[in-house]
Design an enzyme around this catalytic site. Structure first.
Site, PDB file in Angstrom:
ATOM      1  N   LYS A  90      19.503  25.909 -51.184  1.00 42.48           N
ATOM      2  CA  LYS A  90      19.269  27.177 -51.876  1.00 42.48           C
ATOM      3  C   LYS A  90      17.865  27.165 -52.467  1.00 42.48           C
ATOM      4  O   LYS A  90      17.349  26.113 -52.846  1.00 42.48           O
ATOM      5  CB  LYS A  90      20.285  27.369 -53.013  1.00 42.48           C
ATOM      6  CG  LYS A  90      20.553  28.819 -53.351  1.00 42.48           C
ATOM      7  CD  LYS A  90      21.481  29.456 -52.332  1.00 42.48           C
ATOM      8  CE  LYS A  90      21.823  30.883 -52.700  1.00 42.48           C
ATOM      9  NZ  LYS A  90      22.855  31.443 -51.833  1.00 42.48           N
ATOM     10  N   GLY A 188      29.445  44.772 -60.258  1.00 41.17           N
ATOM     11  CA  GLY A 188      28.231  44.504 -59.497  1.00 41.17           C
ATOM     12  C   GLY A 188      28.171  45.380 -58.258  1.00 41.17           C
ATOM     13  O   GLY A 188      29.037  45.273 -57.381  1.00 41.17           O
ATOM     14  N   GLY A 190      25.391  45.958 -56.025  1.00 39.63           N
ATOM     15  CA  GLY A 190      24.251  45.770 -55.138  1.00 39.63           C
ATOM     16  C   GLY A 190      24.655  46.095 -53.714  1.00 39.63           C
ATOM     17  O   GLY A 190      25.654  46.782 -53.475  1.00 39.63           O
ATOM     18  N   VAL A 192      26.084  44.342 -51.416  1.00 42.95           N
ATOM     19  CA  VAL A 192      27.428  43.872 -51.069  1.00 42.95           C
ATOM     20  C   VAL A 192      28.486  44.615 -51.876  1.00 42.95           C
ATOM     21  O   VAL A 192      29.464  45.125 -51.315  1.00 42.95           O
ATOM     22  CB  VAL A 192      27.543  42.350 -51.296  1.00 42.95           C
ATOM     23  CG1 VAL A 192      28.975  41.880 -51.060  1.00 42.95           C
ATOM     24  CG2 VAL A 192      26.593  41.602 -50.362  1.00 42.95           C
TER      25      VAL A 192
END
Length: 357
Positions: A90, A188, A190, A192
């Site tokens: 990552k 959330g 965003g 996705v």
């Protein structure tokens, strides 16, 4: 270019509680473009370490390091459980994606990824757009999720996999996967989260939505007839299913006792702050879909995409996420343990076989 690129040997890193078995941690600085980044390579047993690049305004470098270490380990397990011949890594860039991020910064990041000679493959994550990945790709071939590497934006596949996982969770808890009339809280919105909300809306679910970015909330209210709540209250609302799609560690000693849903199944990475929080969910009778199992659609699309846009294999593997979760839930019930422990065991079994091979 005034840049620093070095693997730092320092007790603050080696003694870090999340250090574990990480193979390589690289600290990157480019004053010319404002780039400050950490690239963490956790495990390359099964192949090169694939994991996205996140841009986030961390308050302290130590917070960025913790995130990079946790996320890279999570990618090792995600890629293993998804049956991919890839390790886990990552990258995190310390910057505000709305104010600080530039194409020059992302190109500089690409140059540093190239210096790792293919041991780390980068892709899109929070705060990074498909256009950013195209900028990275100007300086390295070790990037996925671009037009040249197949299917572009991986987020629709992440959303598809999470939606299949939500249905598998509903089958396990409610005895069927019909979501008509079910109340679902999506935290959330965003790329996705919005797409998951769309799929849930089309399946007849009643949506409660939240996001720190007000325009995203208004868009979901307009498109899906959703009800809005403060993101800090998203887990507390009366709902059948809670779908966390924001940042990690949202399931913790404070929030778990407040959850009123029967299922937690969302796209966020590293949702459990500690293993104890997974046990606490089980004790409360709440089914938790292990994050790296349910949100693997994006990495599947990145790993298996081929130039030309044919996504048949990617869709097949992504739709199978629901089947994998059903196996995890059944095994957890049989072994009287938590789903995340079963998911870890299944991923570790494949890693162990890889080391022996």
């Amino acid at each position: 270019m005034n840049a620093l690129h070095t693997t730092v040997h320092h007790s603050a890193v080696f003694d870090h509680p999340e250090m574990g078995e990480h193979e390589n941690i690289v600290f990157v600085q480019d004053r010319e473009t404002g780039l400050n980044a950490i690239i963490a390579v956790h495990d390359t047993t099964l192949g090169p370490a694939l994991g996205g690049c996140r841009v986030w305004p961390y308050k302290k470098p130590s917070e960025a390091l913790t995130d990079a270490l946790r996320l890279s380990r999570g990618m090792t397990y995600k890629n293993s459980l998804a049956g991919l011949d890839l390790g886990g890594g990552k990258a995190v860039i310390i910057a505000d994606p709305r104010k600080d991020k530039t194409a020059d910064m992302m190109q500089s990041f690409g140059r540093h990824v190239e210096r790792l000679s293919g041991t780390y493959i980068t892709a899109e994550d929070v705060g990074v757009s498909p256009e950013d990945m195209e900028a990275v790709a100007r300086h390295t071939g070790h990037v996925r999720g671009t037009k040249a590497t197949g299917l572009g934006d991986p987020s629709p596949y992440t959303a598809l996999g999470v939606f299949e996982g939500i249905k598998a969770s509903a089958r396990h808890v409610f005895g069927g996967d019909d979501l008509e009339g079910r109340t679902v809280s999506v935290q959330g919105l965003g790329h996705v989260g919005h797409d998951i909300a769309r799929r849930l809306h089309e399946a007849g679910a009643k949506l409660i939505v939240s996001d720190i970015h007000a325009p995203a909330v208004l868009r979901a209210i307009d498109a899906f007839g959703a009800t809005a709540v403060d993101p800090a209250e998203a887990h507390m609302v009366e709902a059948d299913i809670f779908v966390p799609c924001a940042l990690g560690a949202g399931l913790n000693a404070r929030t778990v006792p407040q959850i009123r849903a029967k299922i937690v199944a969302g796209a966020a990475n590293n949702q459990l702050q500690t293993p104890a929080d997974g046990i606490a969910l089980k004790k409360r009778g709440i089914l938790y879909a292990p994050d790296y199992a349910i949100n693997a659609g994006g990495v599947i699309s990145i790993a298996l995409a081929t130039p030309g846009g044919n996504d048949a294999l990617v869709r097949e593997k992504t739709l199978a996420i629901g089947d994998t979760l059903s196996v995890i839930f059944e095994r957890a019930a049989k072994e009287e343990t938590t789903p995340e422990r079963v998911a870890d065991a299944m991923a570790e079994e494949r890693l162990a076989n890889g080391r022996q091979g």
